[in-house]
Write a protein that holds these residues in place. Structure first.
Motif, PDB file in Angstrom:
ATOM      1  N   CYS A 165      -4.147  10.804   2.580  1.00  0.00           N
ATOM      2  CA  CYS A 165      -4.591   9.601   3.304  1.00  0.00           C
ATOM      3  C   CYS A 165      -3.959   9.655   4.679  1.00  0.00           C
ATOM      4  O   CYS A 165      -2.964   9.008   4.936  1.00  0.00           O
ATOM      5  N   CYS A 198       0.859  -1.174   0.000  1.00  0.00           N
ATOM      6  CA  CYS A 198       0.000   0.000   0.000  1.00  0.00           C
ATOM      7  C   CYS A 198       0.899   1.229   0.000  1.00  0.00           C
ATOM      8  O   CYS A 198       2.119   1.107   0.035  1.00  0.00           O
ATOM      9  N   HIS A 226       1.588   3.601   2.184  1.00  0.00           N
ATOM     10  CA  HIS A 226       1.696   4.201   3.501  1.00  0.00           C
ATOM     11  C   HIS A 226       3.122   4.065   4.024  1.00  0.00           C
ATOM     12  O   HIS A 226       3.762   3.029   3.843  1.00  0.00           O
ATOM     13  N   GLY A 283      -8.674   4.872   4.307  1.00  0.00           N
ATOM     14  CA  GLY A 283      -7.815   4.050   3.462  1.00  0.00           C
ATOM     15  C   GLY A 283      -7.957   4.464   2.028  1.00  0.00           C
ATOM     16  O   GLY A 283      -8.719   5.343   1.663  1.00  0.00           O
ATOM     17  N   GLN A 294      -3.517   1.970   8.940  1.00  0.00           N
ATOM     18  CA  GLN A 294      -4.426   2.707   8.061  1.00  0.00           C
ATOM     19  C   GLN A 294      -5.225   1.753   7.161  1.00  0.00           C
ATOM     20  O   GLN A 294      -6.384   2.012   6.834  1.00  0.00           O
ATOM     21  N   CYS A 295      -4.584   0.676   6.749  1.00  0.00           N
ATOM     22  CA  CYS A 295      -5.286  -0.324   5.925  1.00  0.00           C
ATOM     23  C   CYS A 295      -5.922  -1.415   6.777  1.00  0.00           C
ATOM     24  O   CYS A 295      -6.755  -2.188   6.285  1.00  0.00           O
ATOM     25  N   CYS A 339      -0.393  -2.601   9.002  1.00  0.00           N
ATOM     26  CA  CYS A 339      -0.656  -1.226   8.589  1.00  0.00           C
ATOM     27  C   CYS A 339      -1.941  -0.762   9.263  1.00  0.00           C
ATOM     28  O   CYS A 339      -3.026  -1.295   8.993  1.00  0.00           O
ATOM     29  N   ARG A 381      -4.506  -4.168   7.935  1.00  0.00           N
ATOM     30  CA  ARG A 381      -4.156  -5.497   7.434  1.00  0.00           C
ATOM     31  C   ARG A 381      -2.633  -5.672   7.483  1.00  0.00           C
ATOM     32  O   ARG A 381      -1.885  -4.699   7.616  1.00  0.00           O
TER      33      ARG A 381
END
Length: 590
Positions: free
Chosen positions: A353, A177, A179, A359, A223-224, A221, A226
């Motif tokens: 983000c 991702c 991030h 996300g 923010q995600c 993560c 996962r």
């Protein structure tokens, strides 16, 4: 009054510190700090006010005790018979002022720091035990922390920060991702591995190398929400004017639960460029790797080239010039670094983000990091990344018993007329520019000294007027910079020992007990000379990567040989036998 020659100031013009039992670590660090003009000036100019003293009492006491060998001890309240304890006896900053004042003004060969040792307290509030040796790096960190507390609320409150504090950033860069997680941290000394490292540059490369988090060790993560594969690394965000490198000569064996000393041979340069190990330097390196990877995409590497690269111990990847050598990105990591470069170079037009976002979208953190790196680079002063070696703290012995001493280069030449005391006292004078050194000759005014500064630095090996000094407790004498390699790099040397079985002296390899433990670098104010390994201490020649790997069978672990098999290490530790001998003799006592 009568003063024997043995008690007089050294011919170098500098004063030593008496060993209070096992305080060699303390003496060595204090001499390193004292020899930094701006830091010394900041300490001495701090006014100390206590309710029981008149405002001018502290400076007057310091001046009165400057030439008194027992001044620090008297101020420490040794005369308890007076019925009252001097409140300054426990004031560490004041006692440090006394030590610096005596080192600056005394005509004696060495002064007694007993007042300082009594005022320097352990976490339990007890005076430091002078019979127990402390780790030099640990003492430095404790001392600077205590100084910051005692300087708070004074005009010198930022003295430690302005001289020694830098900043590192721990990054976790996601590969799945967009991030990037960053956590800044303040540092005083960079902790560098020396085990199996040929030089400090390799240690620095290992410091910023990073770790790939994948498989069961994937990064979560937030923010995600996962698990993702990520690159975790540490890099330098801000560099201090005085850069301190702690070479980790002491390691801990987890199998036997014991500390041991690393005697490996490890070189370090006189001039060091830190840009490749900073956030902006790594970003530049990764962008170059990404561009190189794209150019090579779809192209097959010839078998001959691959074999040659394997023989050299590298791959056919991207090579970037770093400190006179080449930093190679191995094929296994090239794609990871390329991905990092793309993230850090993300466009500012991508959608934000932030931590509170749901996300998706762009990578505002990565874009901000890239923009911050670019902005900070643009704001860097000239030669921001260029450093010159000014001090070496050496440890000789083992983990159980040993001795510390220092090699230090003057920042200013001795004053006009040969007055030894004039140099340390001339703080902030013509020889000092913003806390950094310039080169010149004694007696020059500021303009003349500035005019000759560039010429001196461009010479590439140090000024004829700035001497290197060997501070070994009470002893102070000149040190030949050409002996740095033999006295500080560690490794092994040939010695002759009596062999009872053969009934004769036989030659064998033995590890040198003495090696550099801490390095002090100061930022250059004029351009450093072009990288030239031949100009480094010991005149080391540049070796090819293949030759550096091919160590002759007769050489011991940690030694190096050239392409022709000749030894690249000195066989005799010329110029440091006195220090080593003192350490061996002192043993646990120092």
């Amino acid at each position: 009054c009568y003063m024997p020659a043995s008690a007089q100031k050294s011919a170098t013009g500098y004063v030593g510190l008496k060993n209070r039992g096992a305080t060699c670590y303390m003496n060595s660090i204090l001499q390193q700090l004292f020899m930094i003009p701006k830091f010394r000036a900041g300490i001495l100019s701090t006014e100390i006010e206590l309710p029981s003293l008149a405002p001018a009492a502290a400076p007057a006491a310091a001046a009165a005790a400057a030439d008194d060998d027992g001044g620090a001890g008297a101020a420490a309240g040794d005369g308890a018979g007076a019925g009252a304890v001097d409140p300054l006896s426990d004031h560490m900053l004041y006692q440090l002022q006394l030590v610096f004042a005596q080192l600056q003004e005394s005509e004696r060969g060495a002064v007694d720091p007993r007042g300082f040792t009594k005022s320097f307290k352990d976490p339990a509030g007890q005076p430091v035990n002078v019979a127990v040796q402390m780790d030099g790096d640990e003492f430095l960190l404790q001392l600077l922390d205590k100084l910051e507390l005692e300087l708070a609320g004074t005009p010198q409150k930022d003295l430690v920060q302005a001289h020694f504090k830098g900043r590192t950033i721990q990054q976790v860069i996601s590969k799945e991702c967009e991030h990037v997680s960053e956590r800044p941290d303040t540092i005083i000394a960079l902790q560098l591995d020396v085990k199996n490292k040929k030089n400090v540059q390799e240690s620095l490369e290992s410091f910023v190398e990073g770790e790939l988090l994948d498989g069961d060790n994937k990064y979560h993560c937030s923010q995600c929400d996962r698990k993702v594969t990520a690159l975790k690394r540490l890099c330098v965000a801000e560099l201090p004017p005085t850069l301190i490198l702690h070479l980790k000569r002491f390691e801990f064996d987890m199998e036997i639960f014991q500390r041991y000393k690393v005697f490996d041979y490890c070189e370090f340069p006189v001039f060091l460029n830190m840009e490749p190990y900073t956030l902006e330097g790594l970003t530049r390196l990764e962008r170059a790797a990404a561009e190189g990877g794209r150019e090579e995409e779809g192209a097959a590497v010839p078998a001959a080239a691959a074999a040659a690269a394997a023989a050299a111990g590298t791959d056919a990847g991207v090579g970037v010039e770093v400190n006179g050598g080449t930093a190679h990105l191995h094929a296994g990591m090239r794609s990871e670094f390329g991905r990092s470069a793309e993230l850090l170079a993300g466009s500012a037009q991508q959608s934000a983000c932030g931590p509170g976002a749901a996300g998706g979208g762009g990578d505002a953190a990565a874009a901000a990091a890239s923009a911050s790196a670019s902005a900070s680079t643009a704001a860097r002063p000239p030669f921001y990344y260029d450093y010159e070696l000014t001090g070496i703290l050496v440890h000789t012995g083992t983990t159980d018993s040993g001795h510390y001493y220092s090699f230090i280069r003057e920042r200013q030449p001795l004053g006009g007329g040969g007055d030894p005391g004039s140099t340390p006292g001339a703080v902030g004078a013509a020889g000092s520019t913003g806390g950094h050194f310039v080169r010149g000759t004694p007696g020059q005014d500021a303009s003349a000294r500035a005019a000759t500064a560039t010429q001196g630095n461009a010479g590439g090996g140090g000024s004829d007027h700035l001497q290197w000094l060997h501070f070994n407790d009470s002893s102070v004498h000149k040190f030949d910079v050409d002996d740095i390699a033999s006295c500080c790099y560690g490794g092994a040397t040939r010695v002759e020992r009596w062999d009872h079985a053969e009934g004769k002296q036989v030659e064998r390899w033995e590890s040198k007990p003495f090696s550099a433990y801490m390095l002090f670098y100061e930022r250059c104010t004029v351009p450093p000379p072009p990288t030239n390994r031949a100009a480094q201490p010991g005149g080391r020649r540049e070796r090819s990567s293949a030759a550096s790997e091919a160590v002759a069978p007769s050489a011991p672990p940690g030694s190096h040989r050239g392409a022709g098999g000749e030894s690249l290490e000195p066989e005799v530790a010329v110029g440091c036998d006195a220090g080593a001998g003192a350490g061996a003799g002192a043993g646990a006592g120092a």
